[in-house]
Design an enzyme around this catalytic site. Sequence first.
Site, mmCIF file in Angstrom:
data_model
loop_
_atom_site.group_PDB
_atom_site.id
_atom_site.type_symbol
_atom_site.label_atom_id
_atom_site.label_comp_id
_atom_site.label_asym_id
_atom_site.label_seq_id
_atom_site.Cartn_x
_atom_site.Cartn_y
_atom_site.Cartn_z
ATOM 1 N N CYS A 82 40.580 51.309 44.809
ATOM 2 C CA CYS A 82 40.560 50.758 46.171
ATOM 3 C C CYS A 82 41.656 51.334 47.058
ATOM 4 O O CYS A 82 41.618 51.184 48.275
ATOM 5 C CB CYS A 82 40.667 49.248 46.129
ATOM 6 S SG CYS A 82 39.377 48.533 45.122
ATOM 7 N N HIS A 88 43.552 46.263 52.691
ATOM 8 C CA HIS A 88 42.349 46.336 51.861
ATOM 9 C C HIS A 88 41.660 44.979 51.863
ATOM 10 O O HIS A 88 42.291 43.943 51.653
ATOM 11 C CB HIS A 88 42.748 46.750 50.434
ATOM 12 C CG HIS A 88 41.608 46.696 49.469
ATOM 13 N ND1 HIS A 88 40.350 47.177 49.774
ATOM 14 C CD2 HIS A 88 41.530 46.212 48.206
ATOM 15 C CE1 HIS A 88 39.555 46.994 48.738
ATOM 16 N NE2 HIS A 88 40.234 46.401 47.780
ATOM 17 N N ASN A 104 34.259 43.167 49.346
ATOM 18 C CA ASN A 104 35.189 44.241 48.965
ATOM 19 C C ASN A 104 34.399 45.530 48.750
ATOM 20 O O ASN A 104 33.636 45.642 47.793
ATOM 21 C CB ASN A 104 35.917 43.810 47.684
ATOM 22 C CG ASN A 104 36.886 44.854 47.163
ATOM 23 O OD1 ASN A 104 36.893 45.997 47.610
ATOM 24 N ND2 ASN A 104 37.702 44.459 46.203
HETATM 25 N N1 ACO Z 1 31.506 30.410 41.950
HETATM 26 C C1 ACO Z 1 31.905 29.218 41.458
HETATM 27 N N2 ACO Z 1 32.908 29.094 40.575
HETATM 28 C C2 ACO Z 1 33.538 30.204 40.188
HETATM 29 C C3 ACO Z 1 33.175 31.473 40.662
HETATM 30 C C4 ACO Z 1 32.107 31.542 41.584
HETATM 31 N N3 ACO Z 1 31.680 32.713 42.118
HETATM 32 N N4 ACO Z 1 33.989 32.392 40.107
HETATM 33 C C5 ACO Z 1 34.839 31.723 39.302
HETATM 34 N N5 ACO Z 1 34.566 30.413 39.341
HETATM 35 C C6 ACO Z 1 35.215 29.324 38.636
HETATM 36 C C7 ACO Z 1 35.888 29.772 37.352
HETATM 37 O O1 ACO Z 1 34.956 29.823 36.302
HETATM 38 C C8 ACO Z 1 36.919 28.675 37.167
HETATM 39 O O2 ACO Z 1 36.273 27.569 36.627
HETATM 40 P P1 ACO Z 1 37.039 26.629 35.553
HETATM 41 O O3 ACO Z 1 38.236 26.078 36.262
HETATM 42 O O4 ACO Z 1 36.010 25.624 35.195
HETATM 43 O O5 ACO Z 1 37.428 27.568 34.432
HETATM 44 C C9 ACO Z 1 37.323 28.322 38.603
HETATM 45 O O6 ACO Z 1 36.262 28.816 39.446
HETATM 46 C C10 ACO Z 1 38.632 28.925 39.030
HETATM 47 O O7 ACO Z 1 38.598 30.325 38.705
HETATM 48 P P2 ACO Z 1 39.817 31.232 39.038
HETATM 49 O O8 ACO Z 1 39.572 32.591 38.483
HETATM 50 O O9 ACO Z 1 41.080 30.530 38.685
HETATM 51 O O10 ACO Z 1 39.705 31.278 40.646
HETATM 52 P P3 ACO Z 1 40.691 31.932 41.654
HETATM 53 O O11 ACO Z 1 41.100 30.926 42.651
HETATM 54 O O12 ACO Z 1 41.765 32.738 40.976
HETATM 55 O O13 ACO Z 1 39.757 32.950 42.419
HETATM 56 C C11 ACO Z 1 39.262 35.281 42.512
HETATM 57 C C12 ACO Z 1 39.144 34.004 41.705
HETATM 58 C C13 ACO Z 1 38.521 35.091 43.829
HETATM 59 C C14 ACO Z 1 38.629 36.414 41.737
HETATM 60 C C15 ACO Z 1 40.759 35.568 42.807
HETATM 61 O O14 ACO Z 1 41.500 35.475 41.608
HETATM 62 C C16 ACO Z 1 40.966 36.914 43.403
HETATM 63 O O15 ACO Z 1 40.516 37.218 44.498
HETATM 64 N N6 ACO Z 1 41.703 37.808 42.717
HETATM 65 C C17 ACO Z 1 41.924 39.140 43.187
HETATM 66 C C18 ACO Z 1 40.678 39.910 42.950
HETATM 67 C C19 ACO Z 1 40.707 41.251 43.596
HETATM 68 O O16 ACO Z 1 41.400 41.493 44.551
HETATM 69 N N7 ACO Z 1 39.898 42.123 43.036
HETATM 70 C C20 ACO Z 1 39.719 43.415 43.488
HETATM 71 C C21 ACO Z 1 40.973 44.220 43.329
HETATM 72 S S1 ACO Z 1 40.845 45.911 43.158
HETATM 73 C C22 ACO Z 1 39.491 46.327 43.773
HETATM 74 O O17 ACO Z 1 39.326 46.119 44.932
HETATM 75 C C23 ACO Z 1 38.446 46.919 42.869
#
Ligand code: ACO
Length: 316
Positions: free
Chosen positions: A108, A243, A273
């Site tokens: 990215c 980004h 993204n």
């Molecule tokens: N819908 C509903 N529930 C979901 C979903 C979804 N799409 N995805 C995850 N959950 C659930 C999980 O299973 C978890 O459930 P549980 O508590 O019963 O176990 C709960 O939601 C919380 O999950 P977390 O992973 O803790 O959620 P978080 O608030 O951390 O958000 C996310 C997840 C959006 C992925 C966040 O961590 C994030 O944005 N991280 C950075 C990701 C990123 O930037 N990626 C790309 C980087 S590099 C590139 O661009 C390729």
Amino acid sequence: MKILGTGSAHPSKTVTNDMLEHFLDTSDEWIRTRTGIRQRQLITDEKLEDIAVSAAQKALDRAGISPKDLDFIICSNVVNEYITPALSCIIQGKLGAECPCIDLNGACAGFIYSLDIAESYLSSKSDINNILIVCAEEPTRMVDWADRGTCVLFGDGAGAVVVGKGDNVKSIRLSTTSKQESLYQQRKLQDTPFITKDEAHGPLVMNGQEVFKLAVSSSLRDIKGVISDSHLTENDVDHFLLHQANIRIIDTIRQSLNQDKDKFPNNIDKYGNTSSASIPILLDELNSRNELRRGDKIVLSAFGAGFTTGACLLYW
Ligand code: ACO
């Protein structure tokens, strides 16, 4: 180096959060509040190279340059249908350009890495005047569409800039910290009669919370770095183009820098993204809406798998 023209293009299929609810245990509310994404554009019958060529042609038209005037093409890309030749070679042929080409996989952060390479070429090679950077990505083909933790985050698209000699880019900082386990995808290569090792093959694997923390800390370090290189302060910057991975990452960085929301334009709600294409797509949107004034100070900042990061400070 200076930017002479911008362009962007997207596949035609719009997939809203509601549409994902039909086959995933997710909700529009969860996706919107955790990421800021409302919809994304997804490849269906299009080829990534055609979307890339469309973005590139718009950037060339804006720059007033014909493909034959290009001296170099850099394509930032993580996956596409060809392992070889490089996507930049395919784009060159479809554009009708005649210059050398390379692909770059900086995940990215690929646009910032491409800018750095272009800057080096323009400042060190007298016969290179016009460079096309095209970031073309289809991350929706990397994820498992049964994994709600990753598939809801991504969209496909292309963003392009044409750059030439000038004095508008003031500072670029790049970094790489090897962190394979936080964000990776593995593929199995062709078997040979001699291969004895096991090879993994599967979709993108991501530790979301770790990536979130790394993204915030590294972006803040890079942004502060390019601002201090240029003897400016955060308050002097007119636009921060980050980004587009998660609106909460963008907001956390903005709050740490103590800046107003209107300095952090975003379009993650529309596209999700789009990997390295996200910053040039956003740049093109602002340029097309005439929201960038001559002399505006712009900071670009990105992070991605690797873990690669980079930031750039430029004057428009
Ligand atoms: N819908 C509903 N529930 C979901 C979903 C979804 N799409 N995805 C995850 N959950 C659930 C999980 O299973 C978890 O459930 P549980 O508590 O019963 O176990 C709960 O939601 C919380 O999950 P977390 O992973 O803790 O959620 P978080 O608030 O951390 O958000 C996310 C997840 C959006 C992925 C966040 O961590 C994030 O944005 N991280 C950075 C990701 C990123 O930037 N990626 C790309 C980087 S590099 C590139 O661009 C390729």
